[in-house]
Every structure is written in C-alpha cells, then in structure tokens.
Design a protein around this motif. Structure first.
Motif, PDB file in Angstrom:
ATOM      1  N   MET A 207      42.036  40.016  30.541  1.00 29.65           N
ATOM      2  CA  MET A 207      41.949  38.613  30.946  1.00 29.65           C
ATOM      3  C   MET A 207      41.822  38.526  32.471  1.00 29.65           C
ATOM      4  O   MET A 207      42.696  39.008  33.196  1.00 29.65           O
ATOM      5  CB  MET A 207      43.169  37.818  30.480  1.00 29.65           C
ATOM      6  CG  MET A 207      43.115  36.345  30.855  1.00 29.65           C
ATOM      7  SD  MET A 207      41.655  35.481  30.204  1.00 29.65           S
ATOM      8  CE  MET A 207      42.019  35.525  28.425  1.00 29.65           C
ATOM      9  N   LEU A 208      40.742  37.935  32.932  1.00 28.29           N
ATOM     10  CA  LEU A 208      40.515  37.767  34.364  1.00 28.29           C
ATOM     11  C   LEU A 208      41.337  36.602  34.903  1.00 28.29           C
ATOM     12  O   LEU A 208      41.648  35.661  34.158  1.00 28.29           O
ATOM     13  CB  LEU A 208      39.033  37.493  34.628  1.00 28.29           C
ATOM     14  CG  LEU A 208      38.049  38.639  34.406  1.00 28.29           C
ATOM     15  CD1 LEU A 208      36.621  38.089  34.445  1.00 28.29           C
ATOM     16  CD2 LEU A 208      38.233  39.719  35.454  1.00 28.29           C
ATOM     17  N   PRO A 209      41.659  36.613  36.185  1.00 29.97           N
ATOM     18  CA  PRO A 209      42.288  35.435  36.799  1.00 29.97           C
ATOM     19  C   PRO A 209      41.324  34.245  36.745  1.00 29.97           C
ATOM     20  O   PRO A 209      40.108  34.406  36.865  1.00 29.97           O
ATOM     21  CB  PRO A 209      42.531  35.886  38.247  1.00 29.97           C
ATOM     22  CG  PRO A 209      42.529  37.382  38.201  1.00 29.97           C
ATOM     23  CD  PRO A 209      41.571  37.753  37.121  1.00 29.97           C
ATOM     24  N   LYS A 210      41.856  33.062  36.587  1.00 33.76           N
ATOM     25  CA  LYS A 210      41.013  31.864  36.505  1.00 33.76           C
ATOM     26  C   LYS A 210      40.208  31.634  37.777  1.00 33.76           C
ATOM     27  O   LYS A 210      39.180  30.942  37.762  1.00 33.76           O
ATOM     28  CB  LYS A 210      41.885  30.636  36.206  1.00 33.76           C
ATOM     29  CG  LYS A 210      42.483  30.631  34.802  1.00 33.76           C
ATOM     30  CD  LYS A 210      43.220  29.333  34.519  1.00 33.76           C
ATOM     31  CE  LYS A 210      43.828  29.327  33.128  1.00 33.76           C
ATOM     32  NZ  LYS A 210      42.805  29.392  32.059  1.00 33.76           N
ATOM     33  N   ALA A 211      40.660  32.204  38.893  1.00 34.71           N
ATOM     34  CA  ALA A 211      39.936  32.024  40.153  1.00 34.71           C
ATOM     35  C   ALA A 211      38.505  32.550  40.072  1.00 34.71           C
ATOM     36  O   ALA A 211      37.616  32.073  40.791  1.00 34.71           O
ATOM     37  CB  ALA A 211      40.688  32.730  41.284  1.00 34.71           C
ATOM     38  N   PHE A 212      38.254  33.521  39.180  1.00 34.77           N
ATOM     39  CA  PHE A 212      36.909  34.082  39.050  1.00 34.77           C
ATOM     40  C   PHE A 212      35.916  33.013  38.588  1.00 34.77           C
ATOM     41  O   PHE A 212      34.741  33.056  38.959  1.00 34.77           O
ATOM     42  CB  PHE A 212      36.916  35.256  38.073  1.00 34.77           C
ATOM     43  CG  PHE A 212      37.221  36.570  38.719  1.00 34.77           C
ATOM     44  CD1 PHE A 212      36.225  37.504  38.951  1.00 34.77           C
ATOM     45  CD2 PHE A 212      38.515  36.885  39.107  1.00 34.77           C
ATOM     46  CE1 PHE A 212      36.502  38.716  39.555  1.00 34.77           C
ATOM     47  CE2 PHE A 212      38.815  38.087  39.708  1.00 34.77           C
ATOM     48  CZ  PHE A 212      37.803  39.013  39.936  1.00 34.77           C
ATOM     49  N   VAL A 213      36.381  32.078  37.779  1.00 33.72           N
ATOM     50  CA  VAL A 213      35.512  30.995  37.323  1.00 33.72           C
ATOM     51  C   VAL A 213      35.096  30.140  38.517  1.00 33.72           C
ATOM     52  O   VAL A 213      33.930  29.733  38.643  1.00 33.72           O
ATOM     53  CB  VAL A 213      36.220  30.121  36.265  1.00 33.72           C
ATOM     54  CG1 VAL A 213      35.330  28.951  35.855  1.00 33.72           C
ATOM     55  CG2 VAL A 213      36.579  30.963  35.047  1.00 33.72           C
ATOM     56  N   LEU A 214      36.035  29.881  39.416  1.00 37.38           N
ATOM     57  CA  LEU A 214      35.740  29.094  40.614  1.00 37.38           C
ATOM     58  C   LEU A 214      34.742  29.829  41.505  1.00 37.38           C
ATOM     59  O   LEU A 214      33.793  29.211  42.027  1.00 37.38           O
ATOM     60  CB  LEU A 214      37.031  28.809  41.377  1.00 37.38           C
ATOM     61  CG  LEU A 214      36.892  28.011  42.677  1.00 37.38           C
ATOM     62  CD1 LEU A 214      36.294  26.632  42.387  1.00 37.38           C
ATOM     63  CD2 LEU A 214      38.242  27.874  43.373  1.00 37.38           C
ATOM     64  N   TYR A 215      34.950  31.150  41.675  1.00 32.01           N
ATOM     65  CA  TYR A 215      34.021  31.938  42.484  1.00 32.01           C
ATOM     66  C   TYR A 215      32.605  31.859  41.903  1.00 32.01           C
ATOM     67  O   TYR A 215      31.616  31.697  42.641  1.00 32.01           O
ATOM     68  CB  TYR A 215      34.454  33.401  42.541  1.00 32.01           C
ATOM     69  CG  TYR A 215      35.843  33.626  43.110  1.00 32.01           C
ATOM     70  CD1 TYR A 215      36.399  32.744  44.030  1.00 32.01           C
ATOM     71  CD2 TYR A 215      36.592  34.741  42.722  1.00 32.01           C
ATOM     72  CE1 TYR A 215      37.667  32.951  44.548  1.00 32.01           C
ATOM     73  CE2 TYR A 215      37.863  34.952  43.225  1.00 32.01           C
ATOM     74  CZ  TYR A 215      38.401  34.061  44.134  1.00 32.01           C
ATOM     75  OH  TYR A 215      39.654  34.261  44.646  1.00 32.01           O
ATOM     76  N   TYR A 216      32.521  31.983  40.591  1.00 32.96           N
ATOM     77  CA  TYR A 216      31.225  31.965  39.918  1.00 32.96           C
ATOM     78  C   TYR A 216      30.556  30.602  40.076  1.00 32.96           C
ATOM     79  O   TYR A 216      29.354  30.510  40.363  1.00 32.96           O
ATOM     80  CB  TYR A 216      31.424  32.306  38.441  1.00 32.96           C
ATOM     81  CG  TYR A 216      30.148  32.536  37.670  1.00 32.96           C
ATOM     82  CD1 TYR A 216      29.099  33.267  38.211  1.00 32.96           C
ATOM     83  CD2 TYR A 216      29.997  32.040  36.376  1.00 32.96           C
ATOM     84  CE1 TYR A 216      27.935  33.500  37.497  1.00 32.96           C
ATOM     85  CE2 TYR A 216      28.837  32.268  35.652  1.00 32.96           C
ATOM     86  CZ  TYR A 216      27.806  32.994  36.219  1.00 32.96           C
ATOM     87  OH  TYR A 216      26.649  33.212  35.506  1.00 32.96           O
ATOM     88  N   VAL A 289      33.129  33.364  30.576  1.00 28.75           N
ATOM     89  CA  VAL A 289      33.544  32.286  31.465  1.00 28.75           C
ATOM     90  C   VAL A 289      34.428  31.291  30.707  1.00 28.75           C
ATOM     91  O   VAL A 289      35.492  30.887  31.187  1.00 28.75           O
ATOM     92  CB  VAL A 289      32.313  31.554  32.041  1.00 28.75           C
ATOM     93  CG1 VAL A 289      32.764  30.381  32.914  1.00 28.75           C
ATOM     94  CG2 VAL A 289      31.451  32.515  32.854  1.00 28.75           C
ATOM     95  N   LEU A 290      34.004  30.906  29.516  1.00 30.97           N
ATOM     96  CA  LEU A 290      34.771  29.962  28.700  1.00 30.97           C
ATOM     97  C   LEU A 290      36.113  30.560  28.288  1.00 30.97           C
ATOM     98  O   LEU A 290      37.125  29.849  28.221  1.00 30.97           O
ATOM     99  CB  LEU A 290      33.964  29.584  27.455  1.00 30.97           C
ATOM    100  CG  LEU A 290      32.650  28.836  27.722  1.00 30.97           C
ATOM    101  CD1 LEU A 290      31.894  28.612  26.418  1.00 30.97           C
ATOM    102  CD2 LEU A 290      32.903  27.515  28.430  1.00 30.97           C
ATOM    103  N   ASP A 291      36.134  31.878  28.040  1.00 33.94           N
ATOM    104  CA  ASP A 291      37.374  32.531  27.632  1.00 33.94           C
ATOM    105  C   ASP A 291      38.419  32.470  28.741  1.00 33.94           C
ATOM    106  O   ASP A 291      39.619  32.320  28.482  1.00 33.94           O
ATOM    107  CB  ASP A 291      37.086  33.989  27.254  1.00 33.94           C
ATOM    108  CG  ASP A 291      38.321  34.706  26.735  1.00 33.94           C
ATOM    109  OD1 ASP A 291      39.164  34.056  26.076  1.00 33.94           O
ATOM    110  OD2 ASP A 291      38.448  35.919  26.981  1.00 33.94           O
ATOM    111  N   VAL A 292      37.960  32.576  29.998  1.00 30.10           N
ATOM    112  CA  VAL A 292      38.874  32.529  31.133  1.00 30.10           C
ATOM    113  C   VAL A 292      39.264  31.091  31.467  1.00 30.10           C
ATOM    114  O   VAL A 292      40.422  30.803  31.773  1.00 30.10           O
ATOM    115  CB  VAL A 292      38.235  33.200  32.377  1.00 30.10           C
ATOM    116  CG1 VAL A 292      39.163  33.083  33.592  1.00 30.10           C
ATOM    117  CG2 VAL A 292      37.948  34.668  32.087  1.00 30.10           C
ATOM    118  N   ALA A 293      38.290  30.189  31.382  1.00 32.12           N
ATOM    119  CA  ALA A 293      38.520  28.806  31.809  1.00 32.12           C
ATOM    120  C   ALA A 293      39.352  28.005  30.819  1.00 32.12           C
ATOM    121  O   ALA A 293      40.127  27.128  31.217  1.00 32.12           O
ATOM    122  CB  ALA A 293      37.184  28.110  32.046  1.00 32.12           C
TER     123      ALA A 293
END
Length: 303
Positions: A207-216, A289-293
């Motif tokens: 599981m990635l940190p949610k911040a990765f979604v923001l970066y993307y 992306v959806l899995d993290v967000a």
C-alpha cells in the motif's frame, strides 16, 4: 564435510559468475545475462569471508580478462559494486526495502558514472551517439519507403528529443528490474543454504502513501501546461516522472489483485494473469491510483 560442500558450491558460483560476466559482452545473450549477473557475486559475498570472496572474485575477473579483454573488467566492476552493497546489507540482515533501494541507487549511479567517464575520457556522448543512431535508422527506413510522406526532419528531431529525454526513466526502470531479479533469486538460493534474509511484505499488503496520488495529480496537471515540443528541464522531468508514477501504481494494482485473490481464496495464478494487461495497457495503472485514494479493499474484506 560441510566445509568441502561450501567450497564446492563457492567454486560453482564462481564458475557461474564467470560465464555470466563473459556472456554480458556477447550481443543477444547479454539480454539474458545482465539481469542475473550480480546473483553469484552477491551469493559469494554473503556466504564467504571477505578474504575468500576477494580471492574468488579476483580469479573470475582475471579469467574473464583473458577471454574478452578489458571489456570484461569494465562490466565486472560495474556489477561488482552494487553486488557488494547488496551482499553487505544481507549480512547485516537489513530490510528488503533497504537492500533494494541501495541496490537500485548503486546500479543507477554506475550507469551515470559510465556516461560521465565515456564523455570525459573518450569524448563519447552516449546521448549524442544514441541520437545519431536513431537518425541513421530513420533515414534508412525513409529511403526504403517505409515511413509515411508526412514524416519530416522536424518529426525525426522531435522523436530523437523524446527518446533522449526518456533516458533517466529507462535507466531507473532497468536498475529496478536488475535489482529486483537479483534480490528474488539471491534470497531463494540463500534460504536453501540456511541463510535467511528479510523479504518484502506479501503482495496483498502492499500500500502506497496517499501522497503519491497527489504527486501524480500535480504531475498530470503541470503536463497539460508544458509545451512538449520545447526542450526544457520541466518537460524532461515530466517525461520521466509520469511513467515512473504509472509503474508504481501498476505495482500497487498488482497488490490489489493479490489482496482480492486472498480474500476470495483464488489461486495465486489469478492475480499473476490479471497483472499481464496492466503492463500491456499502461492506463490501467488507474486501478492502483483508486486503490490508494479510496478504501475499495473494504468491499472485498471477508466479514
């Protein structure tokens, strides 16, 4: 008897290291040899004393030198440095993430160092030579009538610029793949010898940190306002950053598939098969992306 067994295996691993090192210099075969060439060196460093490892490595490099000349030494030292780093971390029982991160940085650093040395000592620009090769191949295709009439010199230069700008992404991806393969094979082989080294968390727990979604999201928005035809620093960053983030979210999507398979008690082959389309069709990385967000895993959790 045990020392004899260890000695024989060390000789076999040294022999394998020699074969792979020589194979790296052979066109075609090197595609198979490069991803695994570090494995025997890591095994030797982890299982032997430093003095024994130095002796085995010296013999391998000398024999490779007599077979292929200086090119074998160049490749040997190139892969030896990250192998030493990974082996040292294995001996310290470092976490898998630490080992892989250090290995990737070491291989990537070696790539960059080679480019600098070629430019400084031999006055050879890797990017310049690559651009010339692409231009020559396109000119040959154009002469054979294999390109559309609309293909102009400007299109060729834009293509060359795009390829050169993507070099950092390609080097990072190559470094990652080499180190991941080395880690996976080395860990299995060491476990058979009774040497346990830490592994990654099961894929279902990735599981990635949610911040990765923001970066993307930021990268995609900025990409909308940057002129892709201009050779700028920001354009180069985006050309490399967006594919890297897509790769990261593709891996995240694979983790989701393994999680669902675990909850539904499916065969482990199912998530592996589902992962294939992810690499064939990059936009499917949106699943990661959806899995993290969003907490979509809760809908698959066993009650």
């Amino acid at each position: 008897m045990n020392r004899l067994k260890v000695g024989l295996k060390s000789i076999l691993w040294s022999g394998l290291a020699l074969v792979l090192l020589v194979s790296v210099a052979l066109p075609g075969i090197n595609l198979l040899a490069v991803p695994v060439v570090m494995v025997p060196f890591v095994l030797l460093y982890t299982s032997l004393t430093r003095q024994q490892f130095a002796l085995h490595t010296l013999i391998v490099l000398l024999v490779a030198f007599f077979i292929h000349g200086p090119v074998s030494l160049i490749f040997g030292f190139f892969f030896l440095v990250p192998a030493l780093i990974m082996g040292h971390l294995y001996r310290r029982r470092a976490a898998a993430r630490t080992v892989v991160t250090a290995g990737v940085l070491a291989v990537l650093g070696q790539f960059l160092l080679e480019m600098v040395l070629f430019n400084a000592l031999l006055s050879i620009s890797i990017t310049g030579e690559m651009g010339n090769i692409i231009r020559e191949q396109i000119a040959m295709l154009h002469a054979q009538g294999l390109l559309p009439p609309s293909w102009t010199t400007e299109v060729t230069e834009a293509f060359v610029r795009s390829v050169i700008q993507s070099i950092p992404w390609v080097l990072i991806a190559a470094s990652f793949m080499i180190v991941i393969i080395t880690h996976g094979l080395t860990r299995k082989l060491l476990s058979r010898e009774g040497i346990e080294v830490p592994g990654f968390k099961p894929a279902k727990e990735w599981m990635l940190p949610k911040a990765f979604v923001l970066y993307y999201l930021i990268a995609l928005i900025v990409d909308l306002f940057v002129d892709s035809t201009v050779d700028s620093f920001m354009n180069t960053v985006l050309v490399n950053l967006i594919p890297l983030l897509r790769l990261v979210f593709t891996i995240q999507a694979i983790g989701l598939f393994f999680y669902i398979a675990d909850q539904k008690r499916w065969s482990k082959a199912v998530p592996v098969l589902l992962a294939i389309p992810l690499f064939l069709f990059p936009p499917l990385s949106l699943i990661g992306v959806l899995d993290v967000a969003f907490p979509i895993r809760k809908s698959f959790t066993k009650s």
